[in-house]
Design a protein around this motif. Structure first.
Motif: not given
Length: 239
Positions: A136-144, A213-220, A222-230
């Motif tokens: 459950y913990k690694p699944a939980w960490q897949m959220w934003r 996921r983020s698609d802005v210039d200068g994003g990390t 980690a921000q560019k990885i797909w994360r669960i929002q809902q």
């Protein structure tokens, strides 16, 4: 596990038994079980998106798609079912009520890029595989926000699946990627088939997982990885 998810074709996760002991029950209680309420109690805590909770500053928030809220559950109890007499888990077929879309588009043989819609579907596939394995913990960490987007602590997240003795999902083909304010969004159809711990009866649900996921210039990275929002699910019982 296949590296490429079919387009509009269901990818079935392996049946992974969640080892959990059924709680003691009162054999004198009414055996007319409100299965809908028992199952909804287990799912309601992770189905609703609550924008009033602040996420980390490096995890930008955008309004999620509108979804039907889950109804408020009510407690139930039931007598146990003898071993070997459980109804088999047979989720509704694609195209049937409660099933995933039945689209016979040919399967793509091309590798899926991590930032593609297929890459997002692989994230959802991995998410439910971890839940099925009780990781459950690694699944939980897949959220934003490394889990903060779930609005649950790791313990509460794990407890949200405590009503089930086993939990599986079929993953459908993802929709198109939508853009907004430097963010990318994609929705992946999901069909859950599980077993209630108290009654040992099947539970079926249908819905979707929205990823961001983020698609802005200068994003990390980690921000560019797909994360669960809902996660939005509603019961779809197979009678």
């Amino acid at each position: 596990m296949s590296k490429v998810l079919p387009v509009r074709v269901v990818a079935v996760l392996p049946l992974l038994l969640i080892a959990a002991c059924a709680p003691q029950t009162d054999m004198g209680v009414n055996n007319d079980v409100d299965i809908d309420a028992a199952a909804e109690r287990a799912q309601s805590s992770i189905n609703a998106y609550h924008p009033d909770t602040v996420l980390p500053a490096n995890d930008p928030v955008a309004p999620p798609p509108a979804t039907d809220p889950m109804p408020s559950p009510t407690p139930t109890s039931a007598a146990s079912v003898p071993d070997g007499l459980e109804e088999p888990l047979v989720p509704p077929a694609p195209g049937a009520p409660g099933g995933l879309p039945d689209d016979r588009t040919p399967i793509s043989e091309a590798p899926a890029a991590p930032d593609s819609a297929q890459g997002a579907a692989h994230v959802v596939e991995r998410y439910y595989a971890l839940i099925g394995e009780r990781k459950y913990k690694p699944a939980w960490q897949m959220w934003r926000g490394g889990g903060a987007g779930s609005r649950l602590t790791p313990t509460d997240f794990a407890d949200s699946f405590s009503e089930f003795s086993e939990y599986h999902a079929n993953i459908g083909a993802p929709g198109r990627i939508d853009a907004g304010a430097g963010q990318r969004y994609v929705t992946v159809p999901v069909q859950v088939y599980a077993r209630l711990k108290q009654t040992r009866k099947p539970y079926y649900a249908i819905g979707s997982v929205t990823l961001q996921r983020s698609d802005v210039d200068g994003g990390t990275d980690a921000q560019k990885i797909w994360r669960i929002q809902q996660v939005a699910l509603k019961p779809a019982f197979k009678r």
